[in-house]
Design a protein around this motif. Structure first.
Motif, PDB file in Angstrom:
ATOM      1  N   SER A  57       0.834  -1.202   0.000  1.00 55.23           N
ATOM      2  CA  SER A  57       0.000   0.000   0.000  1.00 55.23           C
ATOM      3  C   SER A  57       0.868   1.252   0.000  1.00 55.23           C
ATOM      4  N   GLU A  58       0.374   2.273  -0.704  1.00 51.60           N
ATOM      5  CA  GLU A  58       1.104   3.543  -0.712  1.00 51.60           C
ATOM      6  C   GLU A  58       0.793   4.372   0.527  1.00 51.60           C
ATOM      7  N   PHE A  59      -0.177   3.931   1.327  1.00 46.52           N
ATOM      8  CA  PHE A  59      -0.586   4.696   2.494  1.00 46.52           C
ATOM      9  C   PHE A  59       0.061   4.142   3.761  1.00 46.52           C
ATOM     10  N   PRO A  60       0.776   4.982   4.482  1.00 46.19           N
ATOM     11  CA  PRO A  60       1.339   4.529   5.765  1.00 46.19           C
ATOM     12  C   PRO A  60       0.237   4.382   6.798  1.00 46.19           C
ATOM     13  N   PRO A  61       0.465   3.585   7.831  1.00 46.01           N
ATOM     14  CA  PRO A  61      -0.573   3.398   8.854  1.00 46.01           C
ATOM     15  C   PRO A  61      -0.766   4.639   9.707  1.00 46.01           C
ATOM     16  N   ILE A  62      -1.930   4.725  10.335  1.00 41.33           N
ATOM     17  CA  ILE A  62      -2.204   5.749  11.336  1.00 41.33           C
ATOM     18  C   ILE A  62      -2.350   5.034  12.670  1.00 41.33           C
ATOM     19  N   TYR A  63      -1.517   5.404  13.626  1.00 38.04           N
ATOM     20  CA  TYR A  63      -1.492   4.720  14.911  1.00 38.04           C
ATOM     21  C   TYR A  63      -2.439   5.391  15.901  1.00 38.04           C
ATOM     22  N   THR A  64      -2.978   4.589  16.810  1.00 41.37           N
ATOM     23  CA  THR A  64      -3.828   5.101  17.885  1.00 41.37           C
ATOM     24  C   THR A  64      -3.167   4.784  19.219  1.00 41.37           C
ATOM     25  N   THR A  65      -2.935   5.819  20.018  1.00 36.21           N
ATOM     26  CA  THR A  65      -2.296   5.632  21.313  1.00 36.21           C
ATOM     27  C   THR A  65      -3.126   6.311  22.401  1.00 36.21           C
ATOM     28  N   VAL A  66      -2.744   6.061  23.645  1.00 37.66           N
ATOM     29  CA  VAL A  66      -3.378   6.698  24.794  1.00 37.66           C
ATOM     30  C   VAL A  66      -2.291   7.229  25.714  1.00 37.66           C
ATOM     31  N   ASP A  67      -2.583   8.313  26.422  1.00 40.89           N
ATOM     32  CA  ASP A  67      -1.666   8.880  27.408  1.00 40.89           C
ATOM     33  C   ASP A  67      -2.451   9.259  28.643  1.00 40.89           C
ATOM     34  N   ALA A  68      -1.845   9.036  29.814  1.00 36.24           N
ATOM     35  CA  ALA A  68      -2.523   9.311  31.085  1.00 36.24           C
ATOM     36  C   ALA A  68      -1.862  10.478  31.796  1.00 36.24           C
ATOM     37  N   VAL A  69      -2.653  11.494  32.095  1.00 42.44           N
ATOM     38  CA  VAL A  69      -2.201  12.613  32.918  1.00 42.44           C
ATOM     39  C   VAL A  69      -2.767  12.357  34.314  1.00 42.44           C
ATOM     40  N   VAL A  70      -1.891  11.984  35.243  1.00 41.93           N
ATOM     41  CA  VAL A  70      -2.314  11.598  36.589  1.00 41.93           C
ATOM     42  C   VAL A  70      -1.744  12.601  37.587  1.00 41.93           C
ATOM     43  N   VAL A  71      -2.615  13.220  38.368  1.00 41.16           N
ATOM     44  CA  VAL A  71      -2.158  14.182  39.372  1.00 41.16           C
ATOM     45  C   VAL A  71      -2.659  13.759  40.750  1.00 41.16           C
ATOM     46  N   GLU A  72      -1.843  14.089  41.743  1.00 47.84           N
ATOM     47  CA  GLU A  72      -2.213  13.838  43.128  1.00 47.84           C
ATOM     48  C   GLU A  72      -1.504  14.853  44.007  1.00 47.84           C
ATOM     49  N   ALA A  73      -2.252  15.596  44.773  1.00 46.68           N
ATOM     50  CA  ALA A  73      -1.706  16.551  45.749  1.00 46.68           C
ATOM     51  C   ALA A  73      -0.626  17.454  45.145  1.00 46.68           C
ATOM     52  N   GLY A  74      -0.937  18.067  44.001  1.00 50.14           N
ATOM     53  CA  GLY A  74      -0.002  19.014  43.398  1.00 50.14           C
ATOM     54  C   GLY A  74       1.187  18.373  42.714  1.00 50.14           C
ATOM     55  N   HIS A  75       1.110  17.067  42.409  1.00 51.20           N
ATOM     56  CA  HIS A  75       2.179  16.355  41.711  1.00 51.20           C
ATOM     57  C   HIS A  75       1.609  15.700  40.455  1.00 51.20           C
ATOM     58  N   ILE A  76       2.460  15.514  39.448  1.00 52.45           N
ATOM     59  CA  ILE A  76       2.078  14.818  38.219  1.00 52.45           C
ATOM     60  C   ILE A  76       2.986  13.607  38.051  1.00 52.45           C
ATOM     61  N   LEU A  77       2.437  12.504  37.552  1.00 54.25           N
ATOM     62  CA  LEU A  77       3.177  11.247  37.429  1.00 54.25           C
ATOM     63  C   LEU A  77       3.844  11.174  36.050  1.00 54.25           C
ATOM     64  N   LEU A  78       5.168  11.036  36.031  1.00 57.12           N
ATOM     65  CA  LEU A  78       5.944  10.974  34.789  1.00 57.12           C
ATOM     66  C   LEU A  78       6.831   9.739  34.775  1.00 57.12           C
ATOM     67  N   VAL A  79       7.111   9.248  33.565  1.00 58.35           N
ATOM     68  CA  VAL A  79       8.064   8.155  33.387  1.00 58.35           C
ATOM     69  C   VAL A  79       9.203   8.647  32.494  1.00 58.35           C
ATOM     70  N   GLN A  80      10.394   8.142  32.735  1.00 56.51           N
ATOM     71  CA  GLN A  80      11.535   8.485  31.887  1.00 56.51           C
ATOM     72  C   GLN A  80      11.726   7.374  30.869  1.00 56.51           C
ATOM     73  N   ARG A  81      11.806   7.741  29.588  1.00 57.22           N
ATOM     74  CA  ARG A  81      11.891   6.754  28.520  1.00 57.22           C
ATOM     75  C   ARG A  81      13.255   6.071  28.522  1.00 57.22           C
ATOM     76  N   LYS A  82      13.219   4.763  28.390  1.00 60.51           N
ATOM     77  CA  LYS A  82      14.436   3.954  28.438  1.00 60.51           C
ATOM     78  C   LYS A  82      14.984   3.664  27.047  1.00 60.51           C
ATOM     79  N   PHE A  83      14.120   3.748  26.032  1.00 58.94           N
ATOM     80  CA  PHE A  83      14.499   3.364  24.676  1.00 58.94           C
ATOM     81  C   PHE A  83      14.132   4.475  23.682  1.00 58.94           C
TER      82      PHE A  83
END
Length: 356
Positions: free
Chosen positions: A206-232
């Protein structure tokens, strides 16, 4: 008495890196105006195959292509991206320009400003977003495109096809020095990963590249946000929101909760997480991901806080280098080390608190 037509001229670009087309625009601006303001876009973003050079490095390349007599007439300012709010991006540029005009003792509303640019294709749409400035258009100049420069430069086997004569002397000298840095090696590695990724997941026949579907979570608690550091790769070492690809048989919120639990080992039961989901939004900027066209669905979780037990326990999964609760005040200064558009996704739910 100046014979130039304008007191100020503005040139906008990413300058990744500076090539002869950029140099001609700046030279034309210097001929047209007493003062030139070069606006360097995509400021405060982590290095990537698309945006490999910092603002300071790009300013040095810009200044290296100027004549000595023009150095004092040219100001270089950085403006960050606003991928989901053109009006905010426009206001940021106008504010940067107005600030320099005021510093010179003039009133922006009464000062004539030229916008110098080249309407090459759809990517030049931004040149039409400043109606109060008089547009000065240039025809195309013979120059290798910045995308082509990056494609050759960050492929060690193809770098020899990029001749020093293809670029302004200052840019060629900078790129030669940069090849001896650890950052160059890391960017070459990331670029190779992305090329392999796109080839691997292209639809067969196909001449058309795929379109990906992802999800992201914004999680907060007591004035803090949860983050991860990418390993790859891509974005190795940058900080990101927990998230990932949607499974074939998953609903979007279920995927967001699954990815959140997998990446952070967050010790909050799934029913409690679902009950803590306050909002969701689609983020679909076409160029938001280097992997290809990726549309992500953001989910905002606001956790209740137990002052006696502290922040909810988290632990990095094998796919993450680290995971941590970051004070939101600290997060607002993290744009330069955030993955892709995750800084802007988080700010959408945090009420636009980011420092633009």
């Amino acid at each position: 008495m100046s014979t130039r037509k304008y007191p100020y001229a503005v040139v906008i670009g990413r300058f990744q890196p500076v090539h002869f087309g950029h140099q001609r625009l700046i030279e034309e601006a210097a001929r047209a105006a007493d003062r030139v303001i070069v606006v360097v876009g995509s400021d405060r973003t982590p290095r990537s195959a698309k945006n490999p050079f910092t603002f300071d490095e790009r300013e040095r390349m810009v200044r290296a292509c100027l004549r000595s007599a023009d150095q004092m007439r040219v100001s270089v300012v950085g403006v960050g991206d606003s991928p989901y709010n053109d009006q905010l991006w426009i206001a940021s540029i106008q504010s940067a320009v107005d600030k320099l005009i005021v510093q010179d003792g003039h009133k922006p509303a009464k000062t004539k400003v030229a916008l110098v640019g080249h309407l090459k294709d759809a990517s030049s749409y931004y040149l039409k977003l400043f109606p109060s400035w008089e547009f000065v258009g240039l025809h195309a100049v013979e120059s290798i495109h910045a995308t082509d420069v990056r494609n050759l430069y960050f492929d060690p086997e193809m770098r020899g096809q990029l001749s020093p004569s293809d670029l302004p002397d200052g840019t060629a000298a900078f790129l030669d020095r940069f090849t001896r840095t650890e950052d160059y090696a890391a960017l070459c590695e990331e670029r190779a990963f992305l090329i392999d990724y796109r080839d691997k997941y292209r639809y067969a026949g196909s001449e058309f590249p795929p379109i990906y579907t992802t999800v992201d979570a914004v999680v907060v608690e007591a004035g803090h946000i949860l983050l991860v550091q990418r390993k790859f790769h891509p974005g190795k070492g940058t900080w990101a929101l927990p998230g990932g690809f949607v499974g074939q048989h998953e609903r979007l919120q279920d995927a967001a909760v699954r990815e959140l639990k997998e990446e952070t080992r967050l010790k909050v039961p799934v029913p409690v997480l679902n009950g803590s989901m306050k909002a969701s939004h689609v983020f679909d900027a076409p160029e938001r991901s280097q992997r290809g066209r990726t549309i992500t669905h953001g989910f905002f979780f606001e956790l209740s806080h137990n002052q006696w037990t502290g922040l909810s326990d988290v632990r990095a999964d094998d796919d993450a280098a680290a995971v941590r609760w970051v004070p939101i005040a600290e997060f607002l200064d993290m744009q330069e080390c955030m993955y892709e558009d995750h800084f802007f996704i988080a700010n959408h739910f945090l009420g636009g608190l980011g420092k633009h």
